[in-house]
Scaffold this motif. Structure first.
Motif, short mmCIF file in Angstrom:
data_model
loop_
_atom_site.label_atom_id
_atom_site.label_comp_id
_atom_site.label_asym_id
_atom_site.label_seq_id
_atom_site.Cartn_x
_atom_site.Cartn_y
_atom_site.Cartn_z
N PHE A 26 0.83 -1.20 0.00
CA PHE A 26 0.00 0.00 0.00
C PHE A 26 0.86 1.25 0.00
O PHE A 26 0.60 2.21 -0.72
CB PHE A 26 -0.93 0.01 1.21
CG PHE A 26 -2.05 0.99 1.10
CD1 PHE A 26 -3.29 0.58 0.62
CD2 PHE A 26 -1.88 2.32 1.44
CE1 PHE A 26 -4.33 1.49 0.49
CE2 PHE A 26 -2.92 3.23 1.32
CZ PHE A 26 -4.15 2.82 0.84
N VAL A 27 1.93 1.24 0.80
CA VAL A 27 2.84 2.39 0.85
C VAL A 27 3.53 2.57 -0.50
O VAL A 27 3.67 3.70 -0.99
CB VAL A 27 3.88 2.21 1.97
CG1 VAL A 27 5.00 3.25 1.86
CG2 VAL A 27 3.21 2.32 3.33
N VAL A 28 3.96 1.47 -1.11
CA VAL A 28 4.64 1.53 -2.40
C VAL A 28 3.71 2.11 -3.47
O VAL A 28 4.13 2.94 -4.30
CB VAL A 28 5.13 0.13 -2.82
CG1 VAL A 28 5.56 0.14 -4.29
CG2 VAL A 28 6.30 -0.31 -1.94
N LEU A 29 2.45 1.71 -3.46
CA LEU A 29 1.52 2.12 -4.50
C LEU A 29 0.84 3.47 -4.23
O LEU A 29 0.70 4.30 -5.13
CB LEU A 29 0.43 1.06 -4.68
CG LEU A 29 0.88 -0.30 -5.20
CD1 LEU A 29 -0.30 -1.26 -5.29
CD2 LEU A 29 1.56 -0.17 -6.57
N PHE A 30 0.43 3.68 -2.97
CA PHE A 30 -0.41 4.85 -2.69
C PHE A 30 0.17 5.82 -1.68
O PHE A 30 -0.32 6.94 -1.55
CB PHE A 30 -1.78 4.39 -2.19
CG PHE A 30 -2.47 3.44 -3.12
CD1 PHE A 30 -2.99 3.86 -4.33
CD2 PHE A 30 -2.57 2.09 -2.80
CE1 PHE A 30 -3.62 2.98 -5.19
CE2 PHE A 30 -3.20 1.19 -3.65
CZ PHE A 30 -3.73 1.64 -4.86
N LYS A 31 1.17 5.39 -0.94
CA LYS A 31 1.85 6.21 0.07
C LYS A 31 1.01 6.46 1.32
O LYS A 31 1.51 6.38 2.43
CB LYS A 31 2.28 7.58 -0.52
CG LYS A 31 3.15 7.47 -1.75
CD LYS A 31 4.43 6.70 -1.48
CE LYS A 31 5.31 6.60 -2.73
NZ LYS A 31 6.49 5.74 -2.50
N LYS A 32 -0.28 6.80 1.18
CA LYS A 32 -1.10 7.13 2.34
C LYS A 32 -2.44 6.41 2.30
O LYS A 32 -2.92 6.02 1.25
CB LYS A 32 -1.35 8.64 2.43
CG LYS A 32 -0.10 9.46 2.73
CD LYS A 32 -0.47 10.95 2.86
CE LYS A 32 0.77 11.77 3.20
NZ LYS A 32 0.44 13.21 3.34
N ILE A 33 -3.04 6.25 3.47
CA ILE A 33 -4.38 5.70 3.58
C ILE A 33 -5.21 6.68 4.40
O ILE A 33 -4.69 7.35 5.30
CB ILE A 33 -4.36 4.31 4.27
CG1 ILE A 33 -5.77 3.69 4.25
CG2 ILE A 33 -3.85 4.39 5.69
CD1 ILE A 33 -5.81 2.25 4.73
#
Length: 251
Positions: A26-33
């Protein structure tokens, strides 16, 4: 019995690896949630864990052994997870990094967090393996909840390693490897819990104690820290209610 223990091991392994690796991905793709969404998810997981602990793990521990063996197991679970938490931190730091901090420092932080996560995953895997000896559905539910619990931990390690300059492919490998000990722990929990009724009672108590520490030291505070309005308490209470209903349906 051997086949069942192997099944428990595979599910525990998937819980650990997918949990931490999905956080890294998730961090690799979107950085934040979105913090609000994570608040509800963590709170919900905490609520279901509370329901499982007090309606399944602890009563089953007392039934298989005695109140005394159940209490010993609970204290052991709290004590071991607490010891690891105090001596090998694995997530309690800010996600906001200062660009002036040397990359090597963040790299070290990410790697140390990964090691800490791995060490925590071993006894947490034991809890999952023992839960499967209550019944399959409880074990699977706990495995899913532990994967959710590992998601923000994988995010924390991946964020630090990313700032430290590690390539995305290596971030995914490291975060996935951090989840492997959960499979080992699940194997040990399934194996040792089947030795005798006393061992099973201690194991179930251990699982209950470990879950309580995780819920009240990590999931509930993290849910409130990320909350917007009443998202945390909504997640926690809905998790408890749904957890009770789920356990009621199993019986």
């Amino acid at each position: 019995m051997i086949d069942y223990v192997l099944t428990i091991t595979v599910i525990g392994l998937l819980s650990g690896v997918l949990g931490t690796a999905s956080g890294g991905l998730f961090v690799v793709l979107f950085k934040k949630i979105e913090e609000r969404s994570l608040s509800i998810l963590l709170g919900f997981s905490a609520g279901v864990m509370v329901a499982i602990t007090f309606m399944e793990l602890i009563p089953e521990s007392i039934e298989e052994g005695s109140l005394f063996t159940a209490l010993i197991g609970i204290v052991l679970g709290i004590g071991i997870i607490g010891f690891l938490d105090l001596n090998f931190p694995h997530k309690h730091f800010s996600f906001d990094f200062n660009g002036g901090i040397e990359k090597v420092k963040q790299l070290k932080t990410g790697l140390l967090l990964s090691i800490g996560i791995a060490m925590h995953n071993l006894p947490e895997g034991v809890a999952i393996g023992t839960a499967f000896l209550v019944n399959f559905e409880v074990g699977v539910t706990l495995a899913v909840l532990m994967a959710i619990h590992n998601f923000p931990e994988g995010m924390a390690a991946a964020t630090a390693m990313g700032v430290g300059g590690i390539k995305n492919s290596k971030i995914l490998i490291v975060t996935a490897l951090a989840g492997v000990p959960m499979g080992i722990g699940a194997f040990l929990g399934g194996l040792l819990g089947g030795v005798s009724e006393i061992a099973l009672s201690l194991g179930l108590g251990f699982a209950g104690g470990a879950m309580l520490y995780i819920v009240f030291d990590e999931l509930v505070p993290d849910s409130h820290r990320r909350a917007t309005g009443h998202t945390a308490i909504i997640g926690i209470l809905s998790g408890i209610v749904i957890g009770i209903a789920f356990i009621g349906l199993l019986h």
